[in-house]
Design a protein around this motif. Structure first.
Motif, PDB file in Angstrom:
ATOM      1  N   GLY A  14      -2.499   5.891   9.293  1.00 14.58           N
ATOM      2  CA  GLY A  14      -3.641   6.694   8.657  1.00 14.58           C
ATOM      3  C   GLY A  14      -3.150   6.516   7.124  1.00 14.58           C
ATOM      4  N   GLY A  15      -3.725   7.517   6.481  1.00 12.65           N
ATOM      5  CA  GLY A  15      -3.613   7.449   5.028  1.00 12.65           C
ATOM      6  C   GLY A  15      -4.483   7.116   4.168  1.00 12.65           C
ATOM      7  N   ARG A  16      -4.742   7.143   2.873  1.00 12.16           N
ATOM      8  CA  ARG A  16      -5.724   6.996   2.200  1.00 12.16           C
ATOM      9  C   ARG A  16      -6.166   5.354   1.986  1.00 12.16           C
ATOM     10  NH1 ARG A  16      -3.187  10.757  -1.369  1.00 12.16           N
ATOM     11  NH2 ARG A  16      -2.034   9.031  -2.372  1.00 12.16           N
ATOM     12  N   THR A  17      -5.259   4.590   1.976  1.00 11.84           N
ATOM     13  CA  THR A  17      -5.296   3.030   1.945  1.00 11.84           C
ATOM     14  C   THR A  17      -5.661   2.373   3.319  1.00 11.84           C
ATOM     15  OG1 THR A  17      -3.221   2.456   2.035  1.00 11.84           O
ATOM     16  CG2 THR A  17      -4.140   3.008   0.024  1.00 11.84           C
ATOM     17  N   ALA A  18      -5.362   3.248   4.403  1.00 10.86           N
ATOM     18  CA  ALA A  18      -5.438   2.419   5.757  1.00 10.86           C
ATOM     19  C   ALA A  18      -6.938   1.890   6.244  1.00 10.86           C
ATOM     20  CB  ALA A  18      -5.304   3.490   7.098  1.00 10.86           C
ATOM     21  N   CYS A  23       0.872  -1.142   0.012  1.00 11.38           N
ATOM     22  CA  CYS A  23       0.037  -0.022   0.228  1.00 11.38           C
ATOM     23  C   CYS A  23       0.907   1.276  -0.077  1.00 11.38           C
ATOM     24  CB  CYS A  23      -0.897  -0.080   1.272  1.00 11.38           C
ATOM     25  SG  CYS A  23      -1.999  -1.677   1.270  1.00 11.38           S
ATOM     26  N   ALA A  24       2.126   1.201  -0.223  1.00  6.93           N
ATOM     27  CA  ALA A  24       2.881   2.210  -0.065  1.00  6.93           C
ATOM     28  C   ALA A  24       3.865   2.593  -1.420  1.00  6.93           C
ATOM     29  CB  ALA A  24       4.039   2.025   1.029  1.00  6.93           C
ATOM     30  N   VAL A  27       6.141   8.400   9.145  1.00  8.72           N
ATOM     31  CA  VAL A  27       6.368   8.121   7.901  1.00  8.72           C
ATOM     32  C   VAL A  27       5.150   8.397   6.932  1.00  8.72           C
ATOM     33  CG1 VAL A  27       7.169   6.200   6.332  1.00  8.72           C
ATOM     34  CG2 VAL A  27       7.880   6.164   8.373  1.00  8.72           C
ATOM     35  N   GLY A  28       5.345   9.326   5.851  1.00  9.70           N
ATOM     36  CA  GLY A  28       4.204   9.722   5.057  1.00  9.70           C
ATOM     37  C   GLY A  28       3.185  10.560   6.005  1.00  9.70           C
ATOM     38  N   ASP A  29       2.269  11.015   5.550  1.00  4.52           N
ATOM     39  CA  ASP A  29       1.188  11.931   5.999  1.00  4.52           C
ATOM     40  C   ASP A  29      -0.143  11.391   5.742  1.00  4.52           C
ATOM     41  OD1 ASP A  29       0.896  13.157   3.412  1.00  4.52           O
ATOM     42  OD2 ASP A  29       2.413  14.448   3.753  1.00  4.52           O
ATOM     43  N   ALA A  30      -1.209  12.304   6.181  1.00  2.94           N
ATOM     44  CA  ALA A  30      -2.471  11.849   5.792  1.00  2.94           C
ATOM     45  C   ALA A  30      -2.930  12.141   4.417  1.00  2.94           C
ATOM     46  CB  ALA A  30      -3.450  13.138   6.600  1.00  2.94           C
ATOM     47  N   ASP A  31      -1.967  12.622   3.406  1.00  6.63           N
ATOM     48  CA  ASP A  31      -2.144  12.568   2.034  1.00  6.63           C
ATOM     49  C   ASP A  31      -1.594  11.268   1.380  1.00  6.63           C
ATOM     50  OD1 ASP A  31      -3.973  14.924   2.194  1.00  6.63           O
ATOM     51  OD2 ASP A  31      -2.384  16.373   2.159  1.00  6.63           O
ATOM     52  N   SER A  32      -0.862  11.059   2.120  1.00 14.39           N
ATOM     53  CA  SER A  32      -0.114   9.599   1.547  1.00 14.39           C
ATOM     54  C   SER A  32      -0.847   8.450   1.330  1.00 14.39           C
ATOM     55  CB  SER A  32       1.268   9.312   2.436  1.00 14.39           C
ATOM     56  OG  SER A  32       2.092  10.286   2.434  1.00 14.39           O
TER      57      SER A  32
END
Length: 289
Positions: A134-138, A23-24, A107-112
């Motif tokens: 978090g993030g879009r795929t979480a 997912c990354a 690592v990453g942010d809410a928009d990742s």
């Protein structure tokens, strides 16, 4: 592998965990060889104004010894440090007098596609971690999302012994293995008051957690001569080390950077309040194997 020093190796290890790496593909990093941590793709300017480190093998013995000596204070285990990368940050403290340490990693942010935040606390003989995913795929990863307990998870020491992601060895305290890196310098010159530049053979710095084996292999011969800059504080202690890493495959050019501060003036890490602690579930240990 055993945590030999309080490192950001969890950056790479987390992103390369199969459940997360799938997912990354964007935002939080590419699967494959990566530095630990990855940092901005722009090279740090040479303090002397020259982009090249000078003739190969032109080692200034005094300059190299100054760099090696600059890491001595790290072994006393009383300092703060930071690491930074593309979409990644880490900061922490080591306080050997109280046998405690803490590290916060994002690592990453809410928009990742994926965002992972960890708050690791070690106060001998216990350890805790607070996880935020978090993030879009979480939302599509319930097993990982369910680790968002909003509390610190108490870690079973028998299950994290030898785990470099969740454990901590108070006998070996350098978060980036800077002592090993300075020993592996192949070319160095003084560029100003307390500033240095040159090249380092990271293939010889096997005791450093700043570079994982996959990246060193991917770099091939380039690993033997990576440009670096370093800065020492007025007391001759290492305050900043930046190593420039060329692009390899899908991994862009990047800078691996670590800073040290507050030598002798760090504070003890505090264990979480009892009402903010739960026992870590099996899923957590599985994620960070």
């Amino acid at each position: 592998m055993t945590i030999r020093r309080f490192s950001a190796a969890v950056f790479a290890a987390t992103l390369l965990t199969p459940a997360l790496a799938a997912c990354a593909e964007t935002g939080a990093g590419e699967p494959g060889a990566s530095a630990t941590p990855t940092v901005s793709g722009s090279a740090v300017p040479d303090p002397s104004g020259s982009a090249s480190p000078g003739p190969s093998g032109a080692v200034d013995g005094d300059a190299k010894q100054a760099l090696i000596n600059s890491t001595n204070e790290i072994r006393n285990g009383n300092f703060r440090f930071t690491m930074s990368g593309v979409g990644s940050t880490a900061e922490g403290q080591v306080h050997q007098p109280s046998q405690s340490a803490q590290m916060k990693i994002t690592v990453g942010d809410a928009d990742s596609d994926l965002m992972l935040a960890l708050d690791l606390v070690h106060v001998q003989p216990d350890s805790w971690v607070k996880v935020e995913v978090g993030g879009r795929t979480a939302p599509s990863l319930p097993a990982i999302r369910d680790l968002n307990l909003g509390k610190y998870q108490h870690l079973d020491q028998s299950r994290i012994q030898g785990n470099r992601n969740l454990g901590f060895d108070f006998d070996k305290l350098d978060p980036a293995g800077s002592a090993a890196l300075t020993q592996a310098v192949t070319d160095v010159r003084r560029t100003g008051e307390g500033t240095y530049a040159g090249t380092v053979d990271v293939s010889k710095a096997t005791e450093s957690d700043s570079f994982d084996a996959a990246l060193v292999t991917a770099l091939g011969e380039q690993a033997r001569s990576l440009p670096f800059t370093a800065r020492l504080d007025p007391q001759g202690r290492l305050s900043e080390l930046t190593i420039q890493v060329p692009a390899t495959g899908q991994t862009p050019a990047q800078d691996v950077k670590v800073t040290y501060a507050d030598y002798g003036n760090a504070t003890a890490a505090q264990q979480p309040p009892a009402d903010q602690v739960v026992e870590a579930p099996a899923e957590l240990y599985n994620l960070f194997k």
